[in-house]
Design an enzyme around this catalytic site. Structure first.
Site, PDB file in Angstrom:
ATOM      1  N   HIS A 151       6.177   6.991  11.189  1.00 40.20           N
ATOM      2  CA  HIS A 151       5.591   6.811   9.859  1.00 40.20           C
ATOM      3  C   HIS A 151       4.976   8.168   9.492  1.00 40.20           C
ATOM      4  CE1 HIS A 151       4.003   5.083   6.364  1.00 40.20           C
ATOM      5  NE2 HIS A 151       3.053   4.321   6.841  1.00 40.20           N
ATOM      6  N   ARG A 178      11.720   2.156   3.872  1.00 42.51           N
ATOM      7  CA  ARG A 178      10.893   1.422   4.831  1.00 42.51           C
ATOM      8  C   ARG A 178      11.800   0.424   5.527  1.00 42.51           C
ATOM      9  NH1 ARG A 178       5.200   1.141   6.212  1.00 42.51           N
ATOM     10  NH2 ARG A 178       4.822  -0.859   7.173  1.00 42.51           N
ATOM     11  N   ARG A 217       0.817  -1.206   0.000  1.00 39.91           N
ATOM     12  CA  ARG A 217       0.000   0.000   0.000  1.00 39.91           C
ATOM     13  C   ARG A 217       0.860   1.270   0.000  1.00 39.91           C
ATOM     14  NH1 ARG A 217      -4.911   0.450   2.135  1.00 39.91           N
ATOM     15  NH2 ARG A 217      -4.730  -1.666   2.944  1.00 39.91           N
ATOM     16  N   THR A 218       1.766   1.342   0.950  1.00 43.00           N
ATOM     17  CA  THR A 218       2.606   2.537   1.078  1.00 43.00           C
ATOM     18  C   THR A 218       3.529   2.686  -0.132  1.00 43.00           C
ATOM     19  OG1 THR A 218       2.554   2.325   3.482  1.00 43.00           O
ATOM     20  CG2 THR A 218       4.287   3.701   2.555  1.00 43.00           C
ATOM     21  N   LYS A 259      25.259  -9.530   3.547  1.00 42.07           N
ATOM     22  CA  LYS A 259      26.712  -9.653   3.657  1.00 42.07           C
ATOM     23  C   LYS A 259      27.280  -8.773   4.766  1.00 42.07           C
ATOM     24  CE  LYS A 259      27.412 -10.880  -1.205  1.00 42.07           C
ATOM     25  NZ  LYS A 259      27.502 -10.260  -2.534  1.00 42.07           N
TER      26      LYS A 259
END
Lengths: 330, 330, 330
Positions: free
Chosen positions: B155, B127, B76-77, B106
């Protein structure tokens, strides 16, 4: 070009498949490039550095599609290609991980996959876990294939950006000294780099590594045959003041699995830190294919001689150049 | 602006890092915004609602690249940001799940990843699963970073779209009553919303939740300090006829793991259904950050006061505005 | 159009939901198309074959966004749609595998997901693992939904490209003989194809399959009712010289789990190889929905009658046509 060894090219070219000439058909392996084709590619890459937002050049690939067909994830390489394509106005069809590619799971051959995808894309960037995959794909393809790494095999765009970075940083590809440091046995990066630099005159190579991950004999034999001067060195401090380029790579712990003490010992001797930078000549540069863990300490990052993030950025220009050459032919 | 509390801004701004002013450098946390910067962003968002297909405005970010670097999936975001970018003519480099990001595996640091990706992209939407990641990324980045959620942390674009939705629906950000309903303890959404609304005068807040997931003390203490009127309420029906905005959130079963009976009891008392809508004032609106499960019944969807899908859509305009402000600077 | 059976359309149309007419609202199932709408779509697809790079036609969807919402990976189908969109100048919002779609995991309904995504995209291409999902999505959507396969349900764009390929290869959709070969019981491809071809006159169908995966009775009953001539055949060699189109499909080993010997026996009888191609008429063509494993040997690929990669390519034109019709309405 000056500094290129005579004779090498014509014999080598004779044995090469057709994509080994310019205009580029495919980009499959480091060995397909000769000094004159490298010159041409680097010339285009240099132009790419100057492509300005909103300029006609920034739209030169408008209407073209590039598919990134990645059978294993490699975000860095994928984004670099996709950035290159969009910065020239082209469109991208992306697969982050075609390992789940349903057709592959059903038993479709790579050749069939390529013949299908080429119906949708004007160029395919292939990342595969199996050596030789890119060559196999190119044999089936009507559109250009660019190898973005095929397992333990080739990763030619990395090799090109490495050589381009040396030229950009030093201003030349001959008469210089390079120290290749770390895991020289398993790194396809340093192997390709040694191979390409062997075509230029006056390059002296120091191989700086623990015994267990020394540069392999095939490359050393090739260098000797090509009359390249090379030397194996155990301690990085011995050559730090000598070199124009220090090419660092990561030593993976896994290589030392039977002898953890040797690993700790080895690691310490090959770290580039602030103290080591003091040994380095003022004009010398430090390169690294990235990702880096602790083999270059972060205190080095601010030093103008730390070239590794510029090197990553050069990957963008090299890939823009290859896309242009493959799609527009010049 | 009228309705903004005096004094708050200047003291707060003094303690803030440089991205806390307009033009925006980065978008990291809800607390970086003050009423005047919110005003500016909302003004741009309002213009974004009017950007017409094919207009010059719809090409304002042509030639720019945005990378969505998502270490955990949030379709969605991600799609909201990518839609925002393409609706302004920009290009997108996407990673659906950089959790498999090979370099991270790594051992590469986030800072190194950012320094590499910024060679390819003009702006990075991040994110991450770890609180504080966006701030860490911003400290390393030469390009703007927009935080699209960092775990239990921030957020901020969700907070902005929530506040923008209230302004669009009510026509003001002061002198209104809001009921925040559901899980107020764990939801960063309601916490951020309460924090931002505390900067406006005349906002009365009702916290409507089961005992076990009450609004935490830090927010309540802050509100009291800021002289915001707030009240804790056990039953949604008590305040339904009072509020101008009902902000519903999902109560997760996991929170009640030891007492499943309490969960069933709690759930029933906080559901918004057709019956409850009859209690609501004609001008009041229902909001929800989505996804919704059964805490708002589908019979409510057709009610013009159900604002949650408009709210999701507002996320597009807010993100378009932030991209414009970060990339064009105005 | 000539060759279309009289009467069929009007009765069928009466029972159809509104998207069953042109201009297209949604693309949900094969049965929604009638000969006249197929004619219209194929006419647009033919124009799409001629869209030239850099032409105004290649920008007709500039400013439009298409989201590919794939709940299960299908790289081939996804890239085909994304190529179609970008070849018309549109932008793409991609999800490679929304199986990990966080909102779905939290219990959001497909309808809610669609209502959110339609805030970001002008058209949604949906791939889902559950039959009926596309219809459910369309019932909630304000933007066009194109079904890119819903589990064992429908895959209408595959059906359209199959029929389009027959028309392109033979020059007509009536008065021809088709052999459908392989797994006729489980393949939605051949079922849809038989259903659509039943609307045209003079089509004779041979169903060539092992006993265990014969064409199901519902289709056979429908064909009989529609007065289509059909015949079941056990051996491919019996009909190879008869047919104008040979539509091959893969027989999955899993279907024979109790009798592996039968599988080996069956497989051998239904392989298209060089020897079988000698039986085929000079103008006949071989089709396959791909991926192919070994049911068509690679020696056939070079034969001009091997139409399967052209068929895959036709998928691009069909999808370009559907995008145009859904977004521009004509």
């Amino acid at each position: 070009a000056g500094g290129v060894k005579a004779g090498g090219r014509s014999t080598a070219a004779a044995a090469h498949p057709p994509w080994h000439t310019l205009p580029l058909k495919h980009v499959i392996e480091s060995q397909q490039f000769q000094p004159d084709s490298l010159d041409a590619i680097f010339g285009v890459a240099r132009q790419m550095e100057a492509v300005a937002r909103g300029s006609p050049e920034s739209r030169m690939l408008a209407g073209y599609n590039m598919a990134t067909l990645f059978y294993e994830p490699s975000t860095r390489t994928r984004l670099s290609f996709e950035s290159a394509m969009t910065r020239l106005g082209g469109a991208v069809l992306t697969t982050e991980s075609a390992g789940e590619y349903s057709s592959a799971a059903k038993g479709e051959t790579l050749e069939d996959t390529i013949r299908t995808i080429e119906g949708y894309a004007d160029l395919i960037v292939l990342r595969h876990f199996q050596a030789g995959s890119a060559k196999k794909a190119a044999s089936a393809a009507a559109v250009p294939i660019i190898n973005a790494g095929d397992g333990p095999g080739q990763h030619p765009t990395q090799a090109l950006l490495d050589v381009y970075t040396i030229q950009r940083e030093l201003g030349r590809l001959r008469d210089f000294k390079i120290g290749m440091v770390g895991d020289l046995s398993n790194g396809r990066t340093v192997r390709s780099l040694a191979f390409i630099l062997a075509m230029y005159s006056g390059v002296k190579m120091y191989f700086v590594s623990p015994e267990i991950v020394k540069m392999k004999d095939d490359i050393k034999a090739h260098l000797t045959e090509e009359e390249v001067t090379w030397e194996e060195v155990d301690d990085l401090r011995e050559v730090a003041h000598e070199v124009d380029v220090l090419y660092q790579t990561r030593i993976q712990k896994e290589r030392f699995q039977d002898r953890p003490d040797d690993y700790e010992l080895a690691k310490g001797k090959y770290i580039i830190d602030g103290a080591l930078m003091k040994e380095l000549q003022p004009h010398a540069v430090v390169m690294h294919p990235l990702p880096r863990v602790d083999e270059i300490t972060t205190e080095v990052d601010a030093d103008p001689r730390a070239a590794y993030f510029r090197q990553a950025r050069n990957g963008l220009y090299i890939r823009m150049a290859l896309l242009k050459l493959c799609l527009l032919g010049h």
